[in-house]
Scaffold this active site. Structure first.
Site, mmCIF file in Angstrom:
data_model
loop_
_atom_site.group_PDB
_atom_site.id
_atom_site.type_symbol
_atom_site.label_atom_id
_atom_site.label_comp_id
_atom_site.label_asym_id
_atom_site.label_seq_id
_atom_site.Cartn_x
_atom_site.Cartn_y
_atom_site.Cartn_z
ATOM 1 C CB CYS A 22 82.939 18.936 48.397
ATOM 2 S SG CYS A 22 83.447 18.826 50.114
ATOM 3 C CG HIS B 181 79.024 20.113 48.272
ATOM 4 N ND1 HIS B 181 78.970 18.824 48.755
ATOM 5 C CD2 HIS B 181 79.853 20.790 49.102
ATOM 6 C CE1 HIS B 181 79.740 18.730 49.828
ATOM 7 N NE2 HIS B 181 80.286 19.909 50.062
ATOM 8 C CG ASN C 239 80.217 18.498 53.509
ATOM 9 O OD1 ASN C 239 80.371 17.713 52.587
ATOM 10 N ND2 ASN C 239 80.863 19.648 53.588
#
Ligand code: UT7
Length: 332
Positions: free
Chosen positions: A114, A255, A285
């Site tokens: 990520c 994020h 996500n």
């Protein structure tokens, strides 16, 4: 002195949407639980024949078109992904480059989960400041649905598919320059978030995905605690080192893993609601794509203007983390 400027942003999501209510017919969960614990309402899912590179291509086309440079001026392409089209070769970056018709430009993938987009910024900045490259296309693209175990309610409710892309170009104007990028990692925490099988480090047959169980596994609660601690420390450090007050940040773009993590970091920095960019409800996500996708939303809403300062903050498998202080510096 040559500096690296953030010229443009683009993003793409596949059209199919998977809602919390649909997920509650697949695993033992509810819209209420997912919304309360994560802030996620829905995520986009790529079709069977829609690959990570296809998502990346669509995001890249927008970033190029908005950049004010011609595609022929791009001299390097990097893609951050944990869901490459192919296990080892060719890289998703070379596949995207070919689909875009970029010719013989340098192209390679990086793997930083990520945090991938922030890592890409640090590499692009270094290549441009050294004079080696002038216009770099960076892409975070993921088809995470391909690595989901849709019987594991602890992970399958979290992740979605999508891509974001940006052009980083050379400039001699200091006010346009990316100010700083921090990156870090600690392999001691590797087992918190991983795809344990399918690689050469696993004892399983990599060919048979079902048998090998190549799906993403996560110790969610432990990851959550390390995420809040690390993300907060990282942004405080980058602001202090550059003598910048959090009140000077126009857009805090973290994020998008979990609304509670974002709120905890925002509170620690005493950020106002209007400074914090949220897209987790719409996309879930999307790993390396999450920051550029969130940034693209701000741009398409007409709220990202020349000279405005962005603070990026990411955390992911590895474990990896990173932050960046980036003024938006379009050519046009
Ligand atoms: O992007 C890379 C970094 N990733 C992250 O930063 C993600 C970090 N972690 C998280 O976002 C959160 O830990 C989760 C959203 C994954 C989980 O939330 P949590 O508040 O940490 O829940 P938990 O794992 O402590 O589980 C609490 C309870 C458990 O039940 P018991 O043992 O208390 O009876 C779980 O079995 O919630 C249960 N549970 C669920 N219930 C309904 C776990 N997943 C679900 C679900 N629906 N989908």
């Amino acid at each position: 002195m040559t500096y690296a400027a953030f010229r443009s942003i683009g993003a793409y999501v596949p059209s199919k949407i998977l809602t919390n209510n649909e997920l509650s017919t697949m695993v033992d969960t509810t819209d209420e639980w997912i919304t309360k614990r994560t802030g996620i309402k829905e995520r986009h899912i790529a079709g069977k024949d829609e690959h990570t590179s296809d998502l990346g291509v669509e995001a890249a086309k927008k970033a190029i078109q908005r950049s004010g440079i011609d595609a022929s001026e791009i001299d390097m392409l990097m893609c951050a992904t944990i869901t490459p089209d192919y296990f080892c070769m060719p890289s998703t970056a070379t596949t995207i480059s070919n689909k875009l018709g970029l010719g013989n430009v340098t192209a390679f993938d990086i793997s930083a989960a990520c945090t991938g987009f922030v890592y890409l910024l640090s590499i692009a900045k270094a290549f441009i400041e050294s004079g080696a490259k002038k216009n770099i296309l960076i892409i975070g693209a993921e088809k995470l649905s391909a690595l989901m175990d849709y019987t594991d309610r602890g992970t399958c409710i979290l992740f979605g598919d999508g891509a974001g892309a940006a052009i980083i170009g050379a400039t001699d104007k200091k006010e346009e320059a990316i100010i700083d990028v921090h990156t870090g990692a600690n392999g001691e925490y590797a087992d918190l978030l991983m795809t344990p099988n399918g690689g050469t480090g696993s004892a399983h047959d990599a060919i048979d995905k079902e048998a090998a169980n190549c799906f993403i596994q996560m110790k969610g609660n432990e990851t959550f605690k390390v995420a809040v601690r690390t993300l907060t420390k990282d942004v405080i450090e980058i602001l202090e080192e550059n003598n910048i007050q959090s009140s000077s940040i126009k857009h805090f773009i973290p994020h998008q893993a979990n609304l509670r993590i974002i709120k905890a970091v925002g509170d620690a920095l005493k950020l106002k609601k209007e400074q914090v960019v949220l897209s987790v409800a719409k996309y879930g996500n999307t790993s390396s794509a999450s920051i550029p996708m969130a940034m693209n939303d701000v741009f398409e809403q007409g709220n990202l203007k020349k000279g405005e300062l962005m603070l990026l903050d990411a955390f992911g498998g590895g474990l990896t983390w990173g932050s960046a202080l980036v003024p938006f510096s379009p050519l046009k």
